[in-house]
Design a protein around this motif. Structure first.
Motif, PDB file in Angstrom:
ATOM      1  N   LEU A   1       0.856  -1.185   0.000  1.00 45.13           N
ATOM      2  CA  LEU A   1       0.000   0.000   0.000  1.00 45.13           C
ATOM      3  C   LEU A   1       0.896   1.240   0.000  1.00 45.13           C
ATOM      4  CD1 LEU A   1      -2.877   1.230   0.156  1.00 45.13           C
ATOM      5  CD2 LEU A   1      -2.575   1.277   2.642  1.00 45.13           C
ATOM      6  N   LEU A   2       0.777   2.070  -1.025  1.00 42.04           N
ATOM      7  CA  LEU A   2       1.615   3.264  -1.141  1.00 42.04           C
ATOM      8  C   LEU A   2       1.018   4.458  -0.415  1.00 42.04           C
ATOM      9  CD1 LEU A   2       2.468   3.003  -4.954  1.00 42.04           C
ATOM     10  CD2 LEU A   2       3.926   2.369  -3.014  1.00 42.04           C
ATOM     11  N   SER A   3      -0.297   4.612  -0.515  1.00 42.40           N
ATOM     12  CA  SER A   3      -0.958   5.758   0.092  1.00 42.40           C
ATOM     13  C   SER A   3      -2.454   5.491   0.120  1.00 42.40           C
ATOM     14  CB  SER A   3      -0.670   7.019  -0.725  1.00 42.40           C
ATOM     15  OG  SER A   3      -1.212   8.160  -0.111  1.00 42.40           O
ATOM     16  N   ARG A   4      -3.165   6.287   0.940  1.00 40.52           N
ATOM     17  CA  ARG A   4      -4.616   6.163   1.004  1.00 40.52           C
ATOM     18  C   ARG A   4      -5.218   7.483   1.413  1.00 40.52           C
ATOM     19  NH1 ARG A   4      -4.726   7.903   5.583  1.00 40.52           N
ATOM     20  NH2 ARG A   4      -4.485   6.860   7.534  1.00 40.52           N
ATOM     21  N   VAL A   5      -6.468   7.674   0.999  1.00 41.88           N
ATOM     22  CA  VAL A   5      -7.233   8.866   1.344  1.00 41.88           C
ATOM     23  C   VAL A   5      -8.580   8.393   1.865  1.00 41.88           C
ATOM     24  CG1 VAL A   5      -8.277  10.999   0.481  1.00 41.88           C
ATOM     25  CG2 VAL A   5      -6.129  10.196  -0.502  1.00 41.88           C
ATOM     26  N   LEU A   6      -8.933   8.807   3.071  1.00 38.45           N
ATOM     27  CA  LEU A   6     -10.236   8.479   3.653  1.00 38.45           C
ATOM     28  C   LEU A   6     -11.235   9.546   3.225  1.00 38.45           C
ATOM     29  CD1 LEU A   6      -8.916   7.736   7.229  1.00 38.45           C
ATOM     30  CD2 LEU A   6      -9.806   6.047   5.638  1.00 38.45           C
ATOM     31  N   LEU A   7     -12.394   9.105   2.748  1.00 39.18           N
ATOM     32  CA  LEU A   7     -13.398  10.038   2.239  1.00 39.18           C
ATOM     33  C   LEU A   7     -14.800   9.641   2.689  1.00 39.18           C
ATOM     34  CD1 LEU A   7     -12.030  10.203  -1.399  1.00 39.18           C
ATOM     35  CD2 LEU A   7     -11.838  12.002   0.310  1.00 39.18           C
ATOM     36  N   THR A   8     -15.706  10.585   2.587  1.00 38.31           N
ATOM     37  CA  THR A   8     -17.112  10.302   2.809  1.00 38.31           C
ATOM     38  C   THR A   8     -17.896  10.858   1.628  1.00 38.31           C
ATOM     39  OG1 THR A   8     -18.989  10.510   4.300  1.00 38.31           O
ATOM     40  CG2 THR A   8     -17.482  12.376   4.221  1.00 38.31           C
ATOM     41  N   ALA A   9     -18.875  10.094   1.196  1.00 41.50           N
ATOM     42  CA  ALA A   9     -19.720  10.536   0.090  1.00 41.50           C
ATOM     43  C   ALA A   9     -21.033  11.107   0.608  1.00 41.50           C
ATOM     44  CB  ALA A   9     -19.998   9.361  -0.855  1.00 41.50           C
ATOM     45  N   SER A  10     -21.365  10.758   1.842  1.00 48.83           N
ATOM     46  CA  SER A  10     -22.608  11.212   2.461  1.00 48.83           C
ATOM     47  C   SER A  10     -22.533  10.805   3.929  1.00 48.83           C
ATOM     48  CB  SER A  10     -23.808  10.536   1.790  1.00 48.83           C
ATOM     49  OG  SER A  10     -23.868   9.170   2.152  1.00 48.83           O
ATOM     50  N   PRO A  11     -23.522  11.171   4.720  1.00 50.48           N
ATOM     51  CA  PRO A  11     -23.510  10.690   6.111  1.00 50.48           C
ATOM     52  C   PRO A  11     -23.617   9.166   6.204  1.00 50.48           C
ATOM     53  CG  PRO A  11     -24.982  12.569   5.890  1.00 50.48           C
ATOM     54  CD  PRO A  11     -24.575  12.164   4.501  1.00 50.48           C
ATOM     55  N   ARG A  12     -23.971   8.511   5.132  1.00 47.05           N
ATOM     56  CA  ARG A  12     -24.126   7.054   5.138  1.00 47.05           C
ATOM     57  C   ARG A  12     -22.942   6.302   4.524  1.00 47.05           C
ATOM     58  NH1 ARG A  12     -29.150   4.968   5.982  1.00 47.05           N
ATOM     59  NH2 ARG A  12     -30.880   6.411   5.989  1.00 47.05           N
ATOM     60  N   THR A  13     -22.206   6.941   3.625  1.00 39.41           N
ATOM     61  CA  THR A  13     -21.213   6.231   2.826  1.00 39.41           C
ATOM     62  C   THR A  13     -19.798   6.727   3.116  1.00 39.41           C
ATOM     63  OG1 THR A  13     -22.880   6.010   1.094  1.00 39.41           O
ATOM     64  CG2 THR A  13     -20.611   5.546   0.470  1.00 39.41           C
ATOM     65  N   TYR A  14     -18.929   5.786   3.472  1.00 40.06           N
ATOM     66  CA  TYR A  14     -17.538   6.078   3.801  1.00 40.06           C
ATOM     67  C   TYR A  14     -16.661   5.167   2.965  1.00 40.06           C
ATOM     68  CZ  TYR A  14     -19.959   8.251   7.616  1.00 40.06           C
ATOM     69  OH  TYR A  14     -20.818   9.027   8.330  1.00 40.06           O
ATOM     70  N   TYR A  15     -15.555   5.726   2.474  1.00 42.58           N
ATOM     71  CA  TYR A  15     -14.684   4.889   1.666  1.00 42.58           C
ATOM     72  C   TYR A  15     -13.243   5.363   1.719  1.00 42.58           C
ATOM     73  CZ  TYR A  15     -15.220   8.379  -2.125  1.00 42.58           C
ATOM     74  OH  TYR A  15     -15.241   9.515  -2.879  1.00 42.58           O
ATOM     75  N   VAL A  16     -12.383   4.510   1.193  1.00 44.17           N
ATOM     76  CA  VAL A  16     -10.959   4.766   1.158  1.00 44.17           C
ATOM     77  C   VAL A  16     -10.493   4.603  -0.283  1.00 44.17           C
ATOM     78  CG1 VAL A  16      -8.691   4.134   2.094  1.00 44.17           C
ATOM     79  CG2 VAL A  16     -10.757   3.709   3.450  1.00 44.17           C
ATOM     80  N   VAL A  17      -9.760   5.587  -0.775  1.00 40.49           N
ATOM     81  CA  VAL A  17      -9.069   5.449  -2.050  1.00 40.49           C
ATOM     82  C   VAL A  17      -7.664   4.991  -1.693  1.00 40.49           C
ATOM     83  CG1 VAL A  17      -8.260   6.609  -4.140  1.00 40.49           C
ATOM     84  CG2 VAL A  17     -10.423   7.316  -3.075  1.00 40.49           C
ATOM     85  N   GLN A  18      -7.279   3.829  -2.223  1.00 40.72           N
ATOM     86  CA  GLN A  18      -5.964   3.272  -1.925  1.00 40.72           C
ATOM     87  C   GLN A  18      -5.148   3.179  -3.216  1.00 40.72           C
ATOM     88  OE1 GLN A  18      -6.553  -0.543  -0.042  1.00 40.72           O
ATOM     89  NE2 GLN A  18      -7.568   0.354   1.726  1.00 40.72           N
ATOM     90  N   TYR A  19      -3.858   3.462  -3.098  1.00 37.75           N
ATOM     91  CA  TYR A  19      -2.924   3.344  -4.216  1.00 37.75           C
ATOM     92  C   TYR A  19      -1.928   2.240  -3.855  1.00 37.75           C
ATOM     93  CZ  TYR A  19      -4.906   7.869  -5.320  1.00 37.75           C
ATOM     94  OH  TYR A  19      -5.780   8.893  -5.593  1.00 37.75           O
ATOM     95  N   TRP A  20      -1.792   1.266  -4.747  1.00 36.79           N
ATOM     96  CA  TRP A  20      -0.969   0.079  -4.491  1.00 36.79           C
ATOM     97  C   TRP A  20       0.205   0.004  -5.464  1.00 36.79           C
ATOM     98  CZ3 TRP A  20      -1.661  -3.812  -0.804  1.00 36.79           C
ATOM     99  CH2 TRP A  20      -2.756  -3.622   0.031  1.00 36.79           C
ATOM    100  N   GLU A  21       1.276  -0.669  -5.013  1.00 33.25           N
ATOM    101  CA  GLU A  21       2.446  -0.880  -5.876  1.00 33.25           C
ATOM    102  C   GLU A  21       2.090  -1.696  -7.111  1.00 33.25           C
ATOM    103  OE1 GLU A  21       6.060  -2.432  -4.135  1.00 33.25           O
ATOM    104  OE2 GLU A  21       5.618  -1.348  -2.273  1.00 33.25           O
ATOM    105  N   SER A  22       1.258  -2.709  -6.926  1.00 34.70           N
ATOM    106  CA  SER A  22       0.904  -3.592  -8.041  1.00 34.70           C
ATOM    107  C   SER A  22      -0.368  -4.343  -7.697  1.00 34.70           C
ATOM    108  CB  SER A  22       2.028  -4.594  -8.309  1.00 34.70           C
ATOM    109  OG  SER A  22       2.140  -5.504  -7.220  1.00 34.70           O
ATOM    110  N   LYS A  23      -1.022  -4.865  -8.734  1.00 28.47           N
ATOM    111  CA  LYS A  23      -2.219  -5.672  -8.476  1.00 28.47           C
ATOM    112  C   LYS A  23      -1.825  -6.968  -7.779  1.00 28.47           C
ATOM    113  CE  LYS A  23      -2.483  -7.906 -12.965  1.00 28.47           C
ATOM    114  NZ  LYS A  23      -3.232  -8.065 -14.197  1.00 28.47           N
ATOM    115  N   GLU A  24      -0.627  -7.465  -8.029  1.00 21.42           N
ATOM    116  CA  GLU A  24      -0.173  -8.684  -7.362  1.00 21.42           C
ATOM    117  C   GLU A  24      -0.063  -8.486  -5.851  1.00 21.42           C
ATOM    118  OE1 GLU A  24       0.539  -8.846 -11.561  1.00 21.42           O
ATOM    119  OE2 GLU A  24       1.336  -7.372 -10.132  1.00 21.42           O
ATOM    120  N   LYS A  25       0.455  -7.324  -5.433  1.00 17.08           N
ATOM    121  CA  LYS A  25       0.557  -7.060  -3.984  1.00 17.08           C
ATOM    122  C   LYS A  25      -0.820  -6.838  -3.371  1.00 17.08           C
ATOM    123  CE  LYS A  25       5.303  -5.861  -3.376  1.00 17.08           C
ATOM    124  NZ  LYS A  25       6.235  -5.085  -2.571  1.00 17.08           N
ATOM    125  N   LEU A  26      -1.717  -6.214  -4.112  1.00 17.09           N
ATOM    126  CA  LEU A  26      -3.091  -6.047  -3.629  1.00 17.09           C
ATOM    127  C   LEU A  26      -3.741  -7.412  -3.431  1.00 17.09           C
ATOM    128  CD1 LEU A  26      -5.707  -4.496  -3.005  1.00 17.09           C
ATOM    129  CD2 LEU A  26      -6.047  -4.263  -5.475  1.00 17.09           C
TER     130      LEU A  26
END
Length: 169
Positions: free
Chosen positions: A53-78
């Motif tokens: 995992l290289l980096s991540r950003v925690l976000l909310t789309a609404s009071p109901r929806t929470y998510y994380v955008v993650q950036y990975w080195e490779s799909k194999e490591k994910l």
């Protein structure tokens, strides 16, 4: 401080969007453990950079929806993290699957993810008066001029120029 920058990504970029939706606010005992499990996984990944995992950003789309955008080195490591028996993800997923089979989560909390492998030439980024964020936090930040002033120039940038031998061969 350089006012306009871009991400110093090279090659393909792997992005995972992962999150949850609170379908029934009063079911805190069901959705809160899902949220806390995500935080625990992020801590685990931060302590072990070799997982990819290289980096991540925690976000909310609404009071109901929470998510994380993650950036990975490779799909194999994910994939490796997602399936590693020693990773917390394995335990959390097993628990979630068991609760779903028992009918204890239906309708109370939604979970989702989307994974993307974005080929070089299919992404670009610009940041104005920003510290490293998103793709730039994952791959580094450079002055905009190094990749081009316009989006079309940044899309056209290639980290590995084609070998002269390939063109003449």
């Amino acid at each position: 401080m350089v006012s306009r920058t871009t991400a110093d990504a090279k090659g393909d970029v792997v992005v995972l969007l992962i999150g949850m939706r609170v379908n029934r606010f009063w079911a805190v005992h069901l959705w809160l453990p899902v949220m806390l499990a995500m935080f625990r996984m992020l801590r685990e990944l931060a302590k072990d950079p070799e997982r990819g995992l290289l980096s991540r950003v925690l976000l909310t789309a609404s009071p109901r929806t929470y998510y994380v955008v993650q950036y990975w080195e490779s799909k194999e490591k994910l994939y490796a993290y997602a399936t590693a028996p020693d990773a917390f993800h394995h335990k959390a997923w097993a628990t979630l699957n068991r609760k779903e089979r028992e009918g204890r989560l239906r309708g109370e909390v939604g979970i989702w993810h989307e994974a993307y492998v974005v080929p070089e030439g299919s992404y670009e980024a610009i940041y104005g008066d920003m510290p490293a964020f998103g793709l730039a936090a994952a791959h580094g930040q450079i002055p905009l001029e190094k990749r081009g002033r316009y989006a079309k120039d940044r899309f056209a940038h290639r980290s590995q120029p084609e070998a002269v031998a390939e063109k003449t061969g």
